[in-house]
Design an enzyme around this catalytic site. Structure first.
Site, PDB file in Angstrom:
ATOM      1  N   ASP A  59     -25.997   2.139 -25.491  1.00  0.00           N
ATOM      2  CA  ASP A  59     -27.080   1.189 -25.220  1.00  0.00           C
ATOM      3  C   ASP A  59     -27.503   0.645 -26.578  1.00  0.00           C
ATOM      4  OD1 ASP A  59     -29.596  -0.018 -24.896  1.00  0.00           O
ATOM      5  OD2 ASP A  59     -30.084   1.250 -23.180  1.00  0.00           O
ATOM      6  N   TYR A 156     -34.075 -15.882 -25.217  1.00  0.00           N
ATOM      7  CA  TYR A 156     -32.614 -15.909 -25.326  1.00  0.00           C
ATOM      8  C   TYR A 156     -32.184 -16.891 -26.408  1.00  0.00           C
ATOM      9  CZ  TYR A 156     -27.703 -16.374 -23.937  1.00  0.00           C
ATOM     10  OH  TYR A 156     -26.321 -16.399 -23.935  1.00  0.00           O
ATOM     11  N   VAL A 158     -33.863 -18.077 -28.989  1.00  0.00           N
ATOM     12  CA  VAL A 158     -34.241 -17.638 -30.337  1.00  0.00           C
ATOM     13  C   VAL A 158     -33.418 -16.413 -30.756  1.00  0.00           C
ATOM     14  CG1 VAL A 158     -36.162 -16.731 -31.702  1.00  0.00           C
ATOM     15  CG2 VAL A 158     -36.521 -18.690 -30.196  1.00  0.00           C
ATOM     16  N   LYS A 160     -30.322 -15.900 -30.051  1.00  0.00           N
ATOM     17  CA  LYS A 160     -28.993 -16.358 -30.480  1.00  0.00           C
ATOM     18  C   LYS A 160     -29.075 -17.111 -31.816  1.00  0.00           C
ATOM     19  CE  LYS A 160     -26.669 -14.639 -27.005  1.00  0.00           C
ATOM     20  NZ  LYS A 160     -25.773 -13.479 -27.187  1.00  0.00           N
ATOM     21  N   VAL A 189     -19.820 -19.815 -18.787  1.00  0.00           N
ATOM     22  CA  VAL A 189     -18.754 -19.019 -18.184  1.00  0.00           C
ATOM     23  C   VAL A 189     -19.230 -18.357 -16.886  1.00  0.00           C
ATOM     24  CG1 VAL A 189     -17.178 -17.090 -18.574  1.00  0.00           C
ATOM     25  CG2 VAL A 189     -17.843 -18.551 -20.491  1.00  0.00           C
ATOM     26  N   ARG A 190     -18.310 -18.302 -15.909  1.00  0.00           N
ATOM     27  CA  ARG A 190     -18.617 -17.663 -14.613  1.00  0.00           C
ATOM     28  C   ARG A 190     -18.660 -16.144 -14.752  1.00  0.00           C
ATOM     29  NH1 ARG A 190     -15.118 -21.694 -13.316  1.00  0.00           N
ATOM     30  NH2 ARG A 190     -13.311 -20.311 -13.185  1.00  0.00           N
TER      31      ARG A 190
HETATM   32  P1  NDP Z   1     -23.016 -10.381 -18.301  1.00  0.00           P
HETATM   33  O1  NDP Z   1     -24.417 -10.434 -17.831  1.00  0.00           O
HETATM   34  O2  NDP Z   1     -21.914 -10.620 -17.335  1.00  0.00           O
HETATM   35  O3  NDP Z   1     -22.734  -8.982 -19.019  1.00  0.00           O
HETATM   36  C1  NDP Z   1     -23.652  -8.506 -19.958  1.00  0.00           C
HETATM   37  C2  NDP Z   1     -23.118  -7.215 -20.536  1.00  0.00           C
HETATM   38  O4  NDP Z   1     -24.073  -6.752 -21.517  1.00  0.00           O
HETATM   39  C3  NDP Z   1     -22.968  -6.093 -19.495  1.00  0.00           C
HETATM   40  O5  NDP Z   1     -21.839  -5.317 -19.814  1.00  0.00           O
HETATM   41  C4  NDP Z   1     -24.242  -5.280 -19.721  1.00  0.00           C
HETATM   42  O6  NDP Z   1     -24.121  -3.923 -19.352  1.00  0.00           O
HETATM   43  C5  NDP Z   1     -24.380  -5.401 -21.233  1.00  0.00           C
HETATM   44  N1  NDP Z   1     -25.692  -5.021 -21.699  1.00  0.00           N
HETATM   45  C6  NDP Z   1     -26.891  -5.565 -21.371  1.00  0.00           C
HETATM   46  N2  NDP Z   1     -27.884  -4.899 -22.009  1.00  0.00           N
HETATM   47  C7  NDP Z   1     -27.289  -3.932 -22.751  1.00  0.00           C
HETATM   48  C8  NDP Z   1     -27.749  -2.926 -23.631  1.00  0.00           C
HETATM   49  N3  NDP Z   1     -29.063  -2.744 -23.880  1.00  0.00           N
HETATM   50  N4  NDP Z   1     -26.856  -2.110 -24.247  1.00  0.00           N
HETATM   51  C9  NDP Z   1     -25.535  -2.264 -24.008  1.00  0.00           C
HETATM   52  N5  NDP Z   1     -25.023  -3.168 -23.161  1.00  0.00           N
HETATM   53  C10 NDP Z   1     -25.897  -3.997 -22.549  1.00  0.00           C
HETATM   54  O7  NDP Z   1     -22.937 -11.426 -19.515  1.00  0.00           O
HETATM   55  P2  NDP Z   1     -21.720 -12.319 -20.046  1.00  0.00           P
HETATM   56  O8  NDP Z   1     -20.464 -11.565 -19.993  1.00  0.00           O
HETATM   57  O9  NDP Z   1     -21.821 -13.649 -19.430  1.00  0.00           O
HETATM   58  O10 NDP Z   1     -22.171 -12.520 -21.569  1.00  0.00           O
HETATM   59  C11 NDP Z   1     -21.511 -11.893 -22.660  1.00  0.00           C
HETATM   60  C12 NDP Z   1     -21.990 -12.555 -23.926  1.00  0.00           C
HETATM   61  O11 NDP Z   1     -21.676 -13.956 -23.894  1.00  0.00           O
HETATM   62  C13 NDP Z   1     -23.488 -12.464 -24.150  1.00  0.00           C
HETATM   63  O12 NDP Z   1     -23.756 -12.263 -25.525  1.00  0.00           O
HETATM   64  C14 NDP Z   1     -23.986 -13.825 -23.717  1.00  0.00           C
HETATM   65  O13 NDP Z   1     -25.201 -14.163 -24.324  1.00  0.00           O
HETATM   66  C15 NDP Z   1     -22.846 -14.691 -24.195  1.00  0.00           C
HETATM   67  N6  NDP Z   1     -22.794 -15.995 -23.536  1.00  0.00           N
HETATM   68  C16 NDP Z   1     -22.520 -16.079 -22.204  1.00  0.00           C
HETATM   69  C17 NDP Z   1     -22.469 -17.309 -21.580  1.00  0.00           C
HETATM   70  C18 NDP Z   1     -22.128 -17.467 -20.132  1.00  0.00           C
HETATM   71  O14 NDP Z   1     -22.129 -18.616 -19.654  1.00  0.00           O
HETATM   72  N7  NDP Z   1     -21.803 -16.408 -19.404  1.00  0.00           N
HETATM   73  C19 NDP Z   1     -22.748 -18.548 -22.333  1.00  0.00           C
HETATM   74  C20 NDP Z   1     -23.003 -18.349 -23.741  1.00  0.00           C
HETATM   75  C21 NDP Z   1     -23.027 -17.103 -24.299  1.00  0.00           C
HETATM   76  P3  NDP Z   1     -24.696  -3.345 -17.933  1.00  0.00           P
HETATM   77  O15 NDP Z   1     -23.587  -3.548 -16.923  1.00  0.00           O
HETATM   78  O16 NDP Z   1     -24.982  -1.916 -18.239  1.00  0.00           O
HETATM   79  O17 NDP Z   1     -25.932  -4.138 -17.597  1.00  0.00           O
END
Ligand code: NDP
Length: 233
Positions: A59, A156, A158, A160, A189-190
């Site tokens: 975490d 979010y 800020v 980034k 992204v989906r």
């Molecule tokens: P998801 O919501 O699909 O996945 C988020 C992931 O982060 C999960 O594995 C979640 O774990 C984990 N997570 C959340 N909080 C914590 C924590 N405290 N410690 C460890 N793990 C944690 O997000 P995406 O895959 O879409 O996003 C991945 C990255 O891409 C992020 O940095 C996001 O900001 C960035 N991004 C995404 C975009 C999009 O359109 N999807 C656009 C631009 C950037 P758990 O399953 O335990 O909750």
């Protein structure tokens, strides 16, 4: 852009945060396919990591968990070549600063900015042990100062912007020691975060972060990338 890349990551070690779903799962799988020993940082201790990945309870808001995870990598692998700071959360849908709760602001900044900063702090000794260690910060155009900051998600955005600041700082302080720190915007992204209407597949979104993880020494650092091109911070 033409940059020197590792063709294979055989013999290298990578840590991906938030590796159990979304972009993180795809990035971890691709680094595994490239031959790296991949530590899949996850919150769920029951996570069954696919392929040859090694699940690592992590975490990113928990300093003790961070210290334990890095210590585990040091004991087991004795090196770390790639850190992908991918884990993140978003603000509640539709939030603006006027109506967002302080606890939600804290949670987003703690996960998306403090988490990568503290994790990188403790990972740095391993990343600097061999020349060409990489930090890939998965950022977002929503944090770019050159784009109009409107449409909600204040914390979010800020977070980034701050994450890009971490990339610039790491480059400024450590690139002469061989560290390659870069930010990537995956596009919309989906995933659970991006939602079903997003135009990009997880494969498309993961492509640039994986490419940055393959950067060889002498590749550029301290930049913000989308679709393998430099974009404005
Ligand atoms: P998801 O919501 O699909 O996945 C988020 C992931 O982060 C999960 O594995 C979640 O774990 C984990 N997570 C959340 N909080 C914590 C924590 N405290 N410690 C460890 N793990 C944690 O997000 P995406 O895959 O879409 O996003 C991945 C990255 O891409 C992020 O940095 C996001 O900001 C960035 N991004 C995404 C975009 C999009 O359109 N999807 C656009 C631009 C950037 P758990 O399953 O335990 O909750």
């Amino acid at each position: 852009m033409d940059v020197p890349l590792h063709e294979t990551l055989d013999g290298q070690v990578a840590l991906v945060t938030g590796a159990n779903r979304g972009l993180g799962a795809r990035i971890a799988a691709e680094l595994d396919d490239l031959g790296a020993v991949v530590y899949a940082g996850v919150r769920n201790p029951e996570y069954d990591a696919p392929g040859d990945q090694r699940a690592l309870e992590l975490d990113v808001t928990d300093e003790e968990a961070i210290r334990a995870a890095i210590s585990c990598i040091e004991v087991e692998a004795d090196r770390l070549d790639v850190l992908v700071n991918n884990a993140a959360i978003s603000d509640p849908s539709g939030s603006t600063l006027l109506d967002e709760s302080v606890s939600d602001i804290d949670a987003v900044l703690e996960t998306n900015l403090r988490g990568p900063m503290v994790l990188t702090k403790f990972a740095l000794p391993l990343l600097l042990r061999n020349p060409g260690g990489r930090v890939v910060n998965v950022s977002s155009g929503m944090g770019a100062l050159g784009e109009e900051m409107t449409g909600g998600a204040p914390a979010y955005r800020v977070s980034k912007t701050g994450l890009n600041g971490l990339t610039a700082y790491l480059h400024g302080e450590y690139h002469t020691d061989g560290l390659l720190a870069n930010s990537a915007c995956p596009g919309w992204v989906r995933t659970d975060m991006g939602g079903e209407s997003a135009p990009r597949s997880v494969e498309e979104g993961a492509a640039t972060p994986v490419w940055l993880a393959r950067f060889a020494p002498d590749a550029p650092g301290g930049r913000f990338w989308r679709d393998r091109e430099v974009v404005d911070w």
